[in-house]
Design a protein around this motif. Structure first.
Motif, PDB file in Angstrom:
ATOM      1  N   GLY A 267       1.484   3.629 -87.381  1.00  0.00           N
ATOM      2  CA  GLY A 267       0.874   2.895 -88.486  1.00  0.00           C
ATOM      3  C   GLY A 267      -0.628   2.776 -88.390  1.00  0.00           C
ATOM      4  O   GLY A 267      -1.245   2.067 -89.189  1.00  0.00           O
ATOM      5  N   GLY A 268      -1.261   3.428 -87.424  1.00  0.00           N
ATOM      6  CA  GLY A 268      -2.717   3.442 -87.352  1.00  0.00           C
ATOM      7  C   GLY A 268      -3.349   2.075 -87.209  1.00  0.00           C
ATOM      8  O   GLY A 268      -4.488   1.866 -87.650  1.00  0.00           O
ATOM      9  N   GLY A 269      -2.659   1.139 -86.577  1.00  0.00           N
ATOM     10  CA  GLY A 269      -3.214  -0.196 -86.363  1.00  0.00           C
ATOM     11  C   GLY A 269      -2.731  -1.234 -87.350  1.00  0.00           C
ATOM     12  O   GLY A 269      -3.130  -2.404 -87.266  1.00  0.00           O
ATOM     13  N   PHE A 270      -1.873  -0.836 -88.285  1.00  0.00           N
ATOM     14  CA  PHE A 270      -1.320  -1.769 -89.262  1.00  0.00           C
ATOM     15  C   PHE A 270       0.163  -2.023 -88.960  1.00  0.00           C
ATOM     16  O   PHE A 270       0.805  -1.226 -88.277  1.00  0.00           O
ATOM     17  CB  PHE A 270      -1.484  -1.212 -90.677  1.00  0.00           C
ATOM     18  CG  PHE A 270      -2.899  -1.262 -91.189  1.00  0.00           C
ATOM     19  CD1 PHE A 270      -3.306  -2.240 -92.079  1.00  0.00           C
ATOM     20  CD2 PHE A 270      -3.844  -0.329 -90.767  1.00  0.00           C
ATOM     21  CE1 PHE A 270      -4.613  -2.298 -92.546  1.00  0.00           C
ATOM     22  CE2 PHE A 270      -5.148  -0.370 -91.219  1.00  0.00           C
ATOM     23  CZ  PHE A 270      -5.537  -1.359 -92.114  1.00  0.00           C
ATOM     24  N   PRO A 271       0.728  -3.125 -89.455  1.00  0.00           N
ATOM     25  CA  PRO A 271       2.142  -3.425 -89.169  1.00  0.00           C
ATOM     26  C   PRO A 271       3.062  -2.322 -89.663  1.00  0.00           C
ATOM     27  O   PRO A 271       2.988  -1.913 -90.826  1.00  0.00           O
ATOM     28  CB  PRO A 271       2.387  -4.733 -89.952  1.00  0.00           C
ATOM     29  CG  PRO A 271       1.035  -5.340 -90.116  1.00  0.00           C
ATOM     30  CD  PRO A 271       0.092  -4.188 -90.265  1.00  0.00           C
ATOM     31  N   VAL A 272       3.947  -1.843 -88.774  1.00  0.00           N
ATOM     32  CA  VAL A 272       4.784  -0.705 -89.140  1.00  0.00           C
ATOM     33  C   VAL A 272       5.943  -0.552 -88.169  1.00  0.00           C
ATOM     34  O   VAL A 272       5.918  -1.048 -87.043  1.00  0.00           O
ATOM     35  CB  VAL A 272       3.947   0.602 -89.136  1.00  0.00           C
ATOM     36  CG1 VAL A 272       3.646   1.040 -87.716  1.00  0.00           C
ATOM     37  CG2 VAL A 272       4.620   1.720 -89.919  1.00  0.00           C
ATOM     38  N   GLY A 273       6.949   0.136 -88.595  1.00  0.00           N
ATOM     39  CA  GLY A 273       8.033   0.618 -87.760  1.00  0.00           C
ATOM     40  C   GLY A 273       8.679   1.778 -88.501  1.00  0.00           C
ATOM     41  O   GLY A 273       8.398   2.017 -89.685  1.00  0.00           O
ATOM     42  N   ALA A 274       9.522   2.535 -87.815  1.00  0.00           N
ATOM     43  CA  ALA A 274      10.223   3.638 -88.475  1.00  0.00           C
ATOM     44  C   ALA A 274      11.427   4.042 -87.648  1.00  0.00           C
ATOM     45  O   ALA A 274      11.450   3.841 -86.432  1.00  0.00           O
ATOM     46  CB  ALA A 274       9.299   4.843 -88.680  1.00  0.00           C
ATOM     47  N   ILE A 275      12.428   4.589 -88.313  1.00  0.00           N
ATOM     48  CA  ILE A 275      13.576   5.200 -87.660  1.00  0.00           C
ATOM     49  C   ILE A 275      13.597   6.659 -88.091  1.00  0.00           C
ATOM     50  O   ILE A 275      13.444   6.971 -89.273  1.00  0.00           O
ATOM     51  CB  ILE A 275      14.905   4.545 -88.070  1.00  0.00           C
ATOM     52  CG1 ILE A 275      14.818   3.032 -87.999  1.00  0.00           C
ATOM     53  CG2 ILE A 275      16.055   5.064 -87.208  1.00  0.00           C
ATOM     54  CD1 ILE A 275      14.598   2.358 -89.328  1.00  0.00           C
ATOM     55  N   GLY A 276      13.766   7.566 -87.126  1.00  0.00           N
ATOM     56  CA  GLY A 276      13.815   8.982 -87.439  1.00  0.00           C
ATOM     57  C   GLY A 276      15.007   9.655 -86.801  1.00  0.00           C
ATOM     58  O   GLY A 276      15.515   9.202 -85.776  1.00  0.00           O
ATOM     59  N   GLY A 277      15.453  10.750 -87.411  1.00  0.00           N
ATOM     60  CA  GLY A 277      16.570  11.500 -86.867  1.00  0.00           C
ATOM     61  C   GLY A 277      16.984  12.617 -87.793  1.00  0.00           C
ATOM     62  O   GLY A 277      16.318  12.900 -88.801  1.00  0.00           O
TER      63      GLY A 277
END
Length: 446
Positions: A267-277
């Motif tokens: 997220g480049g320093g911003f609030p973030v999350g992700a799921i990948g697959g």
């Protein structure tokens, strides 16, 4: 150094914020934490005007320190000026997902969320839905955010919630084994294989002293999950796009998990999350499948722009090479200092991460030891003494690290993570001079 402004701000904060902070680890510094006013390249300046070399770096989300490259800053400003958010799809989230899918070996599709915790919650839900099973295997000392499935303590199947407010029924579905213990991994699948939905593991135990895997450990987890039709879930919230560069830790170790959780740098320093697959799993999320997952701020356009442009810039400017070189300098320099002044301690880390763990009982000899940080090399004379589990790190001199060593480093103008367990991070903004100054501070503090 004076700290009157930080003290006064903390006094005010205690009246309106529980414990005076918004995340518990920030209160680990006693008697009160420094309040940061601003960042400058690889440094922070606190409310009293004290300047420190910053190795905390937001606990991991900053690849460029506090000096955002101009293309990244321009992308952030452009998307922010066009409106904060829409609750509708935008092109930038598609571009960001395409970039990640091109670079991370196991990822075909992504679902962006708003924090690492949200990512691991959603990954566990997907694993349970896909397998029709309930139990999740975690590593003792691993951290996967503030979520009910993983906030447990205890051993094996005798687990209990590690926080009030979590029903015991959640802990009953969590199996906790030591990191790097292949025998324990085999045992848990022998005992519960047909009930295990997935194994949730950090590729490197990155929130507990930076413990690398012993040779073959992740291959064992990969084989066991395949044999029992469970999912292997890599939590790359900390290691993602830092260890192993754009391929992440899974690329460095040559292991493809079924699911990966991301946060911080994506997220480049911003609030973030992700799921990948792979698509066969990810398409089970709503609306293409039945596993519910949604969020108002998911795929936030400003965050997506910051994350995408940050990773693009890294790909085009050899950013990771610079960071990894400085990390090597730090760890090699620390090893020389420790050999001379504190031979029982262990230098850990890899690529752009480093830590000095106050271990006990290691031999005085550094002959043929791992260079550039403990690599769990079996022929290293210190192999039997270096930390391999969270318990090994916790058995170190944690109070000395926090109460004696950390304040001394602060007095020397070096800001380290708030306890012995949290990682420390090298960024593109750090310099050779920062490394040299930090090593001199270690000499004084030890």
């Amino acid at each position: 150094m004076t700290h009157e402004q930080s003290r006064d701000l903390y006094d005010r904060a205690l009246s309106v914020l529980p414990g005076g902070v918004n995340s518990a680890v920030r209160a680990a510094i006693e008697p009160y934490p420094p309040f940061v006013e601003r960042g400058d390249d690889g440094h922070v300046i606190d409310a009293d005007g004290n300047r420190y070399i910053d190795w905390v770096m937001g606990l991991g989300p900053l690849l460029y320190g506090h000096d955002t490259p101009q293309p990244v800053e321009a992308a952030i400003q452009s998307h922010a000026s066009e409106g904060p958010m829409y609750g509708m799809p935008t092109e930038i989230e598609v571009e960001h997902a395409e970039f990640v899918a091109r670079h991370v070996p196991s990822v075909e599709m992504l679902r962006f969320v708003n924090s690492g915790t949200e990512a691991t919650v959603s990954a566990c839900r997907l694993a349970r839905a896909h397998t029709g099973r309930d139990k999740i295997v975690v590593m003792q000392g691993g951290y996967h955010g503030a979520q009910e499935t993983t906030l447990v303590e205890g051993e094996y199947d005798d687990t209990r919630p590690s926080s009030p407010g979590i029903p015991q029924s959640f802990a009953d579905e969590t199996l906790a084994i030591p990191f790097n213990d292949e025998e324990a991994a085999h045992r848990v699948f022998e005992d519960y294989g047909d009930e295990i939905a997935g194994v949730l593991v950090e590729p490197i135990l990155a929130n507990y002293g930076i413990v690398r895997p012993v040779d073959g450990y992740h291959e064992t987890l990969r084989d066991l999950t395949d044999e029992h039709d469970s999912l292997l879930i890599f939590d790359e919230v900390i290691t993602g796009f830092r260890v192993g560069g754009l391929q992440c830790a899974q690329g460095k170790f040559g292991i493809e998990p079924d699911l990966t959780t991301f946060g911080k740098l994506i997220g480049g320093g911003f609030p973030v999350g992700a799921i990948g697959g792979p698509a066969r799993l990810m398409e089970q999320f709503t609306p293409s499948g039945d596993v519910f997952q949604a969020g108002t701020f998911s795929g936030h356009p400003v965050t997506m722009a910051a994350g995408l442009e940050s990773l693009r810039y890294a790909a085009e400017h050899d950013v990771h090479d610079h960071i990894h070189d400085l990390g090597e300098q730090l760890r090699h320099g620390l090893a020389e200092i420790v050999e001379e002044q504190a031979p029982s301690y262990t230098v850990t880390g890899t690529d752009g991460m480093f830590k000095l763990v106050f271990t006990r009982g290691a031999p005085d000899s550094f002959e043929d030891h791992c260079e550039g940080g403990c690599a769990q090399r079996e022929d290293c004379p210190r192999y039997d003494h270096c930390p391999k589990t969270g318990a090994d790190v916790a058995a170190g001199e944690t109070d000395r690290w926090r109460r004696v060593f950390w304040p001394k480093m602060k007095d020397e103008g070096v800001f380290l993570s708030q306890n012995q367990f949290e990682s420390q991070f090298v960024t593109y903004a750090h310099t050779d001079e920062d490394v040299e100054t930090t090593l001199e501070a270690y000499k004084e503090a030890l």
